[in-house]
Structure formats: structure tokens, C-alpha cells
Scaffold this motif. Structure first.
Motif, PDB file in Angstrom:
ATOM      1  N   GLU A   2       0.825  -1.192   0.000  1.00  0.00           N
ATOM      2  CA  GLU A   2       0.000   0.000   0.000  1.00  0.00           C
ATOM      3  C   GLU A   2       0.873   1.261   0.000  1.00  0.00           C
ATOM      4  O   GLU A   2       2.016   1.245   0.461  1.00  0.00           O
ATOM      5  CB  GLU A   2      -0.912   0.018   1.230  1.00  0.00           C
ATOM      6  CG  GLU A   2      -1.919  -1.106   1.272  1.00  0.00           C
ATOM      7  CD  GLU A   2      -2.963  -0.987   0.187  1.00  0.00           C
ATOM      8  OE1 GLU A   2      -3.253   0.159  -0.221  1.00  0.00           O
ATOM      9  OE2 GLU A   2      -3.463  -2.018  -0.273  1.00  0.00           O
ATOM     10  N   LEU A   3       0.286   2.357  -0.517  1.00  0.00           N
ATOM     11  CA  LEU A   3       1.040   3.603  -0.659  1.00  0.00           C
ATOM     12  C   LEU A   3       1.603   4.085   0.671  1.00  0.00           C
ATOM     13  O   LEU A   3       2.766   4.510   0.760  1.00  0.00           O
ATOM     14  CB  LEU A   3       0.147   4.682  -1.280  1.00  0.00           C
ATOM     15  CG  LEU A   3       0.836   6.019  -1.596  1.00  0.00           C
ATOM     16  CD1 LEU A   3       1.947   5.828  -2.613  1.00  0.00           C
ATOM     17  CD2 LEU A   3      -0.187   7.031  -2.107  1.00  0.00           C
ATOM     18  N   MET A   4       0.821   4.029   1.745  1.00  0.00           N
ATOM     19  CA  MET A   4       1.298   4.507   3.038  1.00  0.00           C
ATOM     20  C   MET A   4       2.400   3.616   3.606  1.00  0.00           C
ATOM     21  O   MET A   4       3.289   4.081   4.312  1.00  0.00           O
ATOM     22  CB  MET A   4       0.132   4.610   4.027  1.00  0.00           C
ATOM     23  CG  MET A   4      -0.842   5.740   3.729  1.00  0.00           C
ATOM     24  SD  MET A   4      -0.066   7.390   3.760  1.00  0.00           S
ATOM     25  CE  MET A   4       0.087   7.729   2.003  1.00  0.00           C
ATOM     26  N   GLN A   5       2.350   2.338   3.275  1.00  0.00           N
ATOM     27  CA  GLN A   5       3.436   1.446   3.693  1.00  0.00           C
ATOM     28  C   GLN A   5       4.724   1.791   2.955  1.00  0.00           C
ATOM     29  O   GLN A   5       5.818   1.803   3.529  1.00  0.00           O
ATOM     30  CB  GLN A   5       3.047  -0.007   3.421  1.00  0.00           C
ATOM     31  CG  GLN A   5       1.928  -0.530   4.294  1.00  0.00           C
ATOM     32  CD  GLN A   5       1.525  -1.950   3.915  1.00  0.00           C
ATOM     33  OE1 GLN A   5       1.325  -2.259   2.739  1.00  0.00           O
ATOM     34  NE2 GLN A   5       1.423  -2.821   4.908  1.00  0.00           N
ATOM     35  N   LYS A   6       4.604   2.074   1.671  1.00  0.00           N
ATOM     36  CA  LYS A   6       5.770   2.518   0.894  1.00  0.00           C
ATOM     37  C   LYS A   6       6.344   3.802   1.482  1.00  0.00           C
ATOM     38  O   LYS A   6       7.557   3.958   1.608  1.00  0.00           O
ATOM     39  CB  LYS A   6       5.384   2.762  -0.565  1.00  0.00           C
ATOM     40  CG  LYS A   6       5.018   1.542  -1.364  1.00  0.00           C
ATOM     41  CD  LYS A   6       4.718   1.967  -2.797  1.00  0.00           C
ATOM     42  CE  LYS A   6       4.237   0.811  -3.643  1.00  0.00           C
ATOM     43  NZ  LYS A   6       3.948   1.240  -5.040  1.00  0.00           N
ATOM     44  N   ALA A  11      10.445   6.999   3.393  1.00  0.00           N
ATOM     45  CA  ALA A  11      10.762   8.196   4.174  1.00  0.00           C
ATOM     46  C   ALA A  11      11.821   7.861   5.214  1.00  0.00           C
ATOM     47  O   ALA A  11      12.751   8.635   5.453  1.00  0.00           O
ATOM     48  CB  ALA A  11       9.511   8.751   4.840  1.00  0.00           C
ATOM     49  N   ASP A  12      11.704   6.687   5.838  1.00  0.00           N
ATOM     50  CA  ASP A  12      12.706   6.262   6.814  1.00  0.00           C
ATOM     51  C   ASP A  12      14.061   6.054   6.136  1.00  0.00           C
ATOM     52  O   ASP A  12      15.109   6.401   6.684  1.00  0.00           O
ATOM     53  CB  ASP A  12      12.260   4.973   7.497  1.00  0.00           C
ATOM     54  CG  ASP A  12      13.239   4.520   8.564  1.00  0.00           C
ATOM     55  OD1 ASP A  12      13.315   5.174   9.621  1.00  0.00           O
ATOM     56  OD2 ASP A  12      13.938   3.517   8.340  1.00  0.00           O
ATOM     57  N   LEU A  58       8.946  17.258   1.795  1.00  0.00           N
ATOM     58  CA  LEU A  58       8.668  15.829   1.748  1.00  0.00           C
ATOM     59  C   LEU A  58       9.962  15.154   1.311  1.00  0.00           C
ATOM     60  O   LEU A  58      10.408  15.312   0.179  1.00  0.00           O
ATOM     61  CB  LEU A  58       7.545  15.526   0.760  1.00  0.00           C
ATOM     62  CG  LEU A  58       7.229  14.039   0.532  1.00  0.00           C
ATOM     63  CD1 LEU A  58       6.833  13.365   1.839  1.00  0.00           C
ATOM     64  CD2 LEU A  58       6.153  13.874  -0.527  1.00  0.00           C
ATOM     65  N   LYS A  59      10.576  14.438   2.213  1.00  0.00           N
ATOM     66  CA  LYS A  59      11.916  13.889   1.995  1.00  0.00           C
ATOM     67  C   LYS A  59      11.828  12.378   1.882  1.00  0.00           C
ATOM     68  O   LYS A  59      11.644  11.675   2.866  1.00  0.00           O
ATOM     69  CB  LYS A  59      12.820  14.294   3.162  1.00  0.00           C
ATOM     70  CG  LYS A  59      14.261  13.832   3.054  1.00  0.00           C
ATOM     71  CD  LYS A  59      15.011  14.277   4.294  1.00  0.00           C
ATOM     72  CE  LYS A  59      16.428  13.757   4.299  1.00  0.00           C
ATOM     73  NZ  LYS A  59      17.133  14.106   5.543  1.00  0.00           N
ATOM     74  N   ILE A  60      11.953  11.868   0.638  1.00  0.00           N
ATOM     75  CA  ILE A  60      11.752  10.445   0.400  1.00  0.00           C
ATOM     76  C   ILE A  60      12.733   9.943  -0.657  1.00  0.00           C
ATOM     77  O   ILE A  60      13.340  10.719  -1.391  1.00  0.00           O
ATOM     78  CB  ILE A  60      10.315  10.137  -0.089  1.00  0.00           C
ATOM     79  CG1 ILE A  60       9.967  10.989  -1.319  1.00  0.00           C
ATOM     80  CG2 ILE A  60       9.306  10.344   1.029  1.00  0.00           C
ATOM     81  CD1 ILE A  60       8.614  10.667  -1.921  1.00  0.00           C
ATOM     82  N   ARG A  82      13.782  -4.083   4.406  1.00  0.00           N
ATOM     83  CA  ARG A  82      12.531  -4.129   3.669  1.00  0.00           C
ATOM     84  C   ARG A  82      12.619  -3.163   2.487  1.00  0.00           C
ATOM     85  O   ARG A  82      13.032  -2.009   2.650  1.00  0.00           O
ATOM     86  CB  ARG A  82      11.379  -3.722   4.592  1.00  0.00           C
ATOM     87  CG  ARG A  82      10.000  -3.979   4.008  1.00  0.00           C
ATOM     88  CD  ARG A  82       8.928  -3.505   4.965  1.00  0.00           C
ATOM     89  NE  ARG A  82       7.601  -3.858   4.492  1.00  0.00           N
ATOM     90  CZ  ARG A  82       6.481  -3.344   4.980  1.00  0.00           C
ATOM     91  NH1 ARG A  82       6.536  -2.463   5.980  1.00  0.00           N
ATOM     92  NH2 ARG A  82       5.319  -3.713   4.509  1.00  0.00           N
ATOM     93  N   ARG A  83      12.242  -3.594   1.309  1.00  0.00           N
ATOM     94  CA  ARG A  83      12.379  -2.786   0.099  1.00  0.00           C
ATOM     95  C   ARG A  83      11.023  -2.276  -0.377  1.00  0.00           C
ATOM     96  O   ARG A  83       9.977  -2.916  -0.169  1.00  0.00           O
ATOM     97  CB  ARG A  83      13.024  -3.600  -1.025  1.00  0.00           C
ATOM     98  CG  ARG A  83      14.339  -4.263  -0.663  1.00  0.00           C
ATOM     99  CD  ARG A  83      15.492  -3.299  -0.606  1.00  0.00           C
ATOM    100  NE  ARG A  83      16.748  -3.987  -0.287  1.00  0.00           N
ATOM    101  CZ  ARG A  83      17.941  -3.412  -0.330  1.00  0.00           C
ATOM    102  NH1 ARG A  83      18.056  -2.141  -0.661  1.00  0.00           N
ATOM    103  NH2 ARG A  83      19.014  -4.096  -0.019  1.00  0.00           N
ATOM    104  N   ALA A  84      11.051  -1.144  -1.034  1.00  0.00           N
ATOM    105  CA  ALA A  84       9.835  -0.571  -1.609  1.00  0.00           C
ATOM    106  C   ALA A  84      10.223   0.323  -2.787  1.00  0.00           C
ATOM    107  O   ALA A  84      11.380   0.736  -2.918  1.00  0.00           O
ATOM    108  CB  ALA A  84       9.070   0.240  -0.565  1.00  0.00           C
TER     109      ALA A  84
END
Length: 418
Positions: A2-6, A11-12, A58-60, A82-84
């Protein structure tokens, strides 16, 4: 995923990149006309990182997949994390959604290397292009440039981004070869050359166009906030002198806006080539202070790194400006009523703005001690190094060791340990 999981993952993963300042961006404000976003004005909601830095971008990462195996990087190909991966459309939509909710003022976008440098850079550029052209986004955009990408792609990125940055990664070529064998100094410097040449050329074209009798539209700005870079501190054996010499060379060769220093942080499944713990947090702070002296206080790098013990490391208990003053008592006290600007800038506790105030004030009369309180400067730190009509430090400069003990702050546990 899901987008929020990505978003949580990417972001982390971006938190290790310190070079995300929006200073120097072009002044654009959509409130004056058509578009979305702004790099200025009120109403921007800022966030604070755990170490206290205020950010409003927004830092990603576009993705934390990476084909490189840099020993110090948590996202290296051999790392068990974990990859995204975002699509370019997802990054665009997230940026617009966060901006419209007043959470951010712009976007800082980096990425792991997927497939190759050109493919990755194409994805980053497409995000910026879509924001600017499809959605008329007028906010700040900072793109992390992939050094292995073609000059044509880097040129294209500069047409959409306010700032471009290429991380030099480590202060020495030896360190880069040892810890990041997939990266080449020639690629990094070549990308920096491309960005610098583009900025210089664009400024000349805009000046020339402004001087034409028939006013035509000026060429669009190319990376108007310039370029920046970042070095990891403490991952290799380079001392502070080597780090600052590299920074000085980067400022001189590429007119770099900022060099950021990021203290190495131990990562999971770390290589045996890396240190077991972080360097002292105070070391990063001292490097930033020394960097400030290089850029704004007319210090030469060799003056800063000529430490009394000769090991090339900045002293942790006192700032580098005070350290220089204690090593060079013959230059003091500085008479605030007669000294040139260069020497005023070398007085511990005196900043650039206060130096300008002193120069302006002494046109109207000779300064006295009571007038210094209006500067809001640390008088206890200044007084041993200055003289005015009614103050002279007498013998304090004859005993630098005792003066150092008086001025050095008591160490805090958080400053000494990583």
C-alpha cells in the motif's frame, strides 16, 4: 504494498541524507497567479527530526532498491532491509497532497540505483517535470543527482529543480575505493562539473538577455539554488583536516552552496571494515562550525586544521574559532575601534552581523564597554580578546591554558558519545 506502507519505508530510508536545505531557492509564489505551491510565505507546517533540525520538505527515496554495495549504506544491495518502490505518479501525487494539506513546502527526492544511473535519473527527472509542467507546481524541488547519469539528463534535471546535489560520499579517494567500490571519483566530479557549468552558462544567458533592447523572455533558470553535497564523517580513517581540505576544494572548484557533514551511524549487518560505533556527535558540530569559518569568516583551511597536537582533528571541547584564537594570542587583543573587518571576524563570540554593526557604530564615535551589551553577543567569551576605550584584558592572554579552562564549557554526555 500500500502507498502509506511505501511511504513509511522510503521516508525512513531517506533520513540518512542531510543535504535538504531549501535556502537559495527561486522566489516563486502561486498566490500571485496560476499554479500550485510556494517557496515562501506563511502557513507552511514544519516538522522536526529527532536531532532537532527543522524541515518542511517531503523527503523520500524513489526506491531503496540499489544495485550498488556501498559498505556504509543501509540500502546497499547486500543489506537485509525491507524494500519498496514508488512509481513516478505516486511521488507526484504525494507531493501535491502533502502540499495542499500545508504539511510541506516542497520535495526532496533521492533514490537507490535501479538498473543503471541513466534509468534512475530518468525517473527522478520525470517526477520534477510532471510537477512543473503537468501540475504547475511552484514549490521547491531538490533532486539528488545520480553521478553515473548522462550530462544530458543532468542538464534536464537542472531545468526543473531548484537545487541539485551530488554526494561526494567520503572525503578521500582511498576511502571511496575501500567502502564504495562501485562509485568513481571521476563520475562524481564530472557530474559536479556538469551542474556547475550549467549554472554559470544559465546566469550568463539571463544577464545577456536582460541587457537586450528588445525584451524577450529570459531563459528558464537552471538550478537557481545551486548545488550541494554531503560527506560521511567517521566511516573511514580520514581526519578533520582531510575533510575540510576536501570541502574547501569543492567550494573553490564548483562554488558549492553547502557541504553537509553526516556522522556515520552503525547499520544492520555492517561490514567489518566499518567502525563499531558512531563518532562523537560533537565532531559533526565542530565541522559545521569550521565550515562556517571557511565560507563567511575569511579563514584559510590550514589555519583551522593547524591544531596544537598536530593530529588533524578539531578540538571537541571548544569551537574552532576560539581554538585558533588561543593558539594565536599575538593577534589579540583586537581594538574594536580601529581593527579591520578581517580581524574583527576572528574575535571569538563576534558574528558577521555584529561585526557590521561595530563598523557602522564607530563612524559615530569610539565604542565603550557598555555599548557592547547591545550586540547580544557572548561578552564573557569576547572580553579576553578585545579592547575598547574603557576595557583592556591585561594579562589574561599571557596564559592561554588558564583562559581555555575558563572558556571551555563543561562536557555533556550527549556531546561526547555517538
Amino acid at each position: 504494498m500500500e502507498l502509506m506502507q511505501k511511504l513509511a519505508v522510503l521516508a525512513d530510508a531517506a533520513k540518512y541524507d542531510a543535504s535538504c536545505s531549501s535556502s537559495g531557492g527561486a522566489r516563486r509564489d502561486s498566490r500571485a497567479g496560476k499554479g500550485v505551491g510556494s517557496t515562501e510565505g506563511m502557513g507552511i507546517c514544519h516538522s522536526y527530526t529527532p536531532d532537532g533540525r527543522c524541515i518542511s520538505l517531503l523527503k523520500i527515496l524513489l526506491t531503496n532498491f540499489c544495485v550498488f554495495d556501498c559498505a556504509y549504506c543501509v540500502n546497499r544491495v547486500s543489506s537485509n532491509v525491507r524494500r519498496a518502490r514508488f512509481s513516478t505518479a505516486e511521488v507526484v501525487q504525494l507531493t501535491l497532497d502533502f502540499y495542499k494539506r500545508n504539511y510541506i513546502e516542497g520535495l526532496f527526492l533521492s533514490s537507490g540505483i535501479i538498473r543503471n544511473g541513466d534509468y534512475t535519473m530518468e525517473q527522478l527527472v520525470e517526477v520534477a517535470r510532471s510537477l512543473r509542467e503537468d501540475h504547475h507546481f511552484a514549490g521547491y524541488i531538490h533532486l539528488k543527482t545520480i553521478p553515473e547519469a548522462s550530462p544530458e539528463l543532468i542538464e534536464k534535471a537542472g531545468r526543473y529543480a531548484d537545487r541539485l546535489s551530488i554526494n561526494v560520499e567520503l572525503p578521500t579517494e582511498e576511502g571511496l575505493k575501500a567502502l564504495a567500490p562501485d562509485k568513481q571519483v571521476a563520475d562524481i566530479r564530472g557530474a559536479m562539473d556538469t551542474v556547475h557549468a550549467g549554472i554559470v552558462r544559465n546566469r550568463a544567458e539571463r544577464r545577456e538577455q536582460a541587457g537586450q533592447p528588445l525584451r524577450r523572455a529570459r531563459p528558464p533558470r537552471f538550478a537557481p539554488a545551486g548545488q550541494s553535497t554531503q560527506m560521511i564523517v567517521g566511516a573511514d580513517s580520514a581526519n578533520d583536516g582531510a575533510i575540510l581540505r576536501t570541502s574547501s576544494a569543492l567550494y573553490g572548484s564548483y562554488q558549492m552552496r553547502r557541504v553537509y557533514y553526516s556522522a556515520f551511524s552503525p547499520i544492520p549487518d555492517a561490514s567489518a571494515r566499518l567502525p563499531a560505533r558512531s563518532p562523537p556527535l560533537q565532531r559533526e558540530n565542530r565541522l559545521y562550525q569550521a565550515d562556517w569559518l571557511l565560507r563567511f569568516y575569511e579563514f584559510d583551511v590550514e589555519e583551522i586544521v593547524a591544531t596544537s597536537d598536530g593530529n588533524g582533528m578539531l578540538e571537541l571541547d571548544i569551537d574552532p574559532k576560539l581554538a585558533w584564537a588561543l593558539r594565536n594570542p599575538a593577534y589579540f587583543p583586537v581594538d574594536l575601534n580601529t581593527a579591520e573587518r578581517t580581524m574583527l571576524l576572528r574575535v571569538p563570540g563576534l558574528g558577521v552581523r555584529n561585526v557590521e554593526k561595530i563598523i557602522a557604530a564607530r563612524r559615530h564615535g569610539r565604542m565603550r564597554l557598555d555599548e557592547l551589551s547591545r550586540l547580544r553577543a557572548p561578552l564573557a567569551k569576547m572580553l579576553p580578546f578585545i579592547s575598547v576605550v574603557d576595557h583592556h584584558p591585561r594579562q589574561r592572554l599571557d596564559d592561554p591554558a588558564r583562559l581555555r579552562a575558563e572558556l571551555a564549557p563543561a562536557p555533556r554526555q550527549g556531546d561526547l558519545f555517538g
